[in-house]
Write an enzyme that holds these catalytic residues in place. Sequence first.
Site: not given
Ligand code: BGC
Length: 762
Positions: A228
């Site tokens: 993530d």
């Molecule tokens: C979120 C993800 C997301 C990623 C990219 C993160 O903060 O938890 O779900 O895909 O950011 O934006």
Amino acid sequence: MKNIQSLIANMTLEEKAALCTGASAWTTTPIERLGVPEMIVSDGPHGVRRVPDVHAMAMESLPATCFPTASCLASTWDVDLIHKMGIALAEECITHNVDVLLGPGANMKRSPLGGRNFEYFSEDPYLAGEMAASFINGVQSKGVGTSLKHYAANNQEFQRFSISAEMDERTLREIYLTAFEKAVKQAQPWTVMCSYNKVNGTFASEHHYLLNEILKDEWGFEGLVVSDWGAVRDRVAALKGGLDWEMPGPQERRVKAVVEAVRSGELDEAVLNESVRRILNIVFKAKETPKTGTFDIDAHHELAHHIASEGMVLLKNNGLLPLKGQHHIAVIGRAAENAHFQGGGSSHIHPTKVAVPFKELQAQASNSELTYAEGYPTDRSFRQDMIDQAVSLARSADVAVLYIALPTFKESEGYDRTDLDLTEQQVALIKAVSKVQPNTVVVLNNGAPVAMNEWIDGVAAVLEGWMMGQAGGIAIADVLSGKVNPSGKLAETFPIKLSDTPSHINWPGGAGAVSYGEGLFIGYRYYDAKEMPVLFPFGHGLSYTTFAYSNAKVSAKTFKDTDSLTVTVDVTNTGEFTGKEIVQVYVHDHKSGLVRPQKELKGFAKVELKPGETKSVSIKLDFRAFAYYHPEYKQWITEDGDFDILVAASAADIRQTLTVTLQSTLSLPCILDKESTVREWLADPRGKAVIGALYTEIETQSRKLFGGADERYGNENAMGMDIMDMMNDMPLVSVLMFQQGALPMPAEEMVAGLLMQAHKME
Ligand code: BGC
């Protein structure tokens, strides 16, 4: 496809390390010298959030269709529809030059307070897994990748970057991993995104057990694991743990650390090569799909509309709905003019267009006069004047329709909710309007359950409209007017109040950890076990027609766990509207070695029926429908015995029950050890055979020691207890210690001998 192995052989150590970290917020690191292109990813999940320049950090994104969010999707219970949505999403990815869409999210809704619940499907792992698999299969059928997220146990926003989700192995396997497992096995997502949090003390990004052992080795995941955004703390530890690709980039220091770790011998280059292999596989696979063309904006808007109309759930209806051409409809609530159709955070989409609920209702109720009052403000203030205005409008109308949206300050990615309530103003508004207008309908836009006890009795109908996507305003009008017969059913329980919820006393944790103390018992599993009333049960949803279930049958009354079992039932539309029914099959185990939830969803089907029509619905149950995860055997096991197959319209509305007998074909290893209790010895056939004679002796000796019934003690023994009930739950070794004098050898030696005999019998 390039020859990946020879490519790896030609890469420098620096190139390999660089490939394992992103080049920017949304791209992989290209290697021009070797013809390795860059791959582009974008959020997800319910629309394409493509920023104009993928190499720069930006909040704005290009227009794309905003489909309903996962709460609504799961409430359709329609896997084919979700597959179609996946195809549409892929078309938009192709148009916008996106190789991998960052979704779907398959985490469990442990508490209705979870800030990101709107992005997740269900409190039930089977349903969430089916939805996720269908979503992935849809997107990937067009040559666009997905990212199944957030693996694992990301069930809250409070300290989401650091908190440790603490749970036992069985809870992890049966509740928090099952949806991921189903999606991986049924759909092979190109990528899996690890979560920010720790699981049992270890960051998900470094979790060897979760990433290498379970995901890759046990489930056979072939794609790459991406972090993530910002979830990696220690790049080298993460590579060892199975995290292939770190995002976002660039992270020069991290890349250097990897190079140094290989040079110093701390990191085996083979581990790095394996991550490089996985990344290259996906990068080249992505490039097989040319990113040219456009998508049909209107057709996708129409699909978003259709999905929303299938996912809305009619929670209550005293007969007022569908509307019957009433002359004056008072439309109240700012969500009628300003559609609330998605949640805040990384999934936020720039929609291609937005249906305005008020206008859509006006179009469908063309013979009625519609008037409007805003009803509540955008901010946290309390405005009695707005309530007064709404009340006077409602008083003069034939019907009042309240469009109530849970504001973003109450629900979004990044923070959890602190209560289940609408705003104070919204509650006061509903109460005041319904007091003067008995024909009041409440339409809700929210991503997770809200409490209704203060007002539900006073209103005629409640429609759960969810975060309904950009075309949801049309779907609301469809359902209110009767153009569409509602068919959505809840994929999560609506509790009466917050303190009833399963995780209440363990939420949201603190001091770095949150205990999943309720274990397996989340959602309906908990309310079943506690025999607790709920506001609306899992699987509940009303229709404008009624359905009768009859003639439920199973393909075999007695069956082996290697066979699949087919359940069939006839469903008849007994009302006057064409409608769709969602048939649910739950399984109840009569008796099990370890405690199990009273019932668990193991199959479902959605069927459309004209008035008077009957269709036969078939649902297949496999090994996993009857199995549970045994932490000591470290595998899913079945046990001989009877199971009820519950054919149901909701978790609280069981229509037909069938009993079947399962014969387990498993031959389980002997897990008796020196601490095993007498009862455990007796439950194992080998243990029973070995201690049979000894047990009789123990019983005789024990009863002698504690004495028989004596009238001095009211016909009980001197201790006033049944000694064997206690003994059976003591380790065999402890029981034998009490008999020490009568034994030929020390208790420990005796148990060691017995264990050897039992294990030899395998
Ligand atoms: C979120 C993800 C997301 C990623 C990219 C993160 O903060 O938890 O779900 O895909 O950011 O934006």
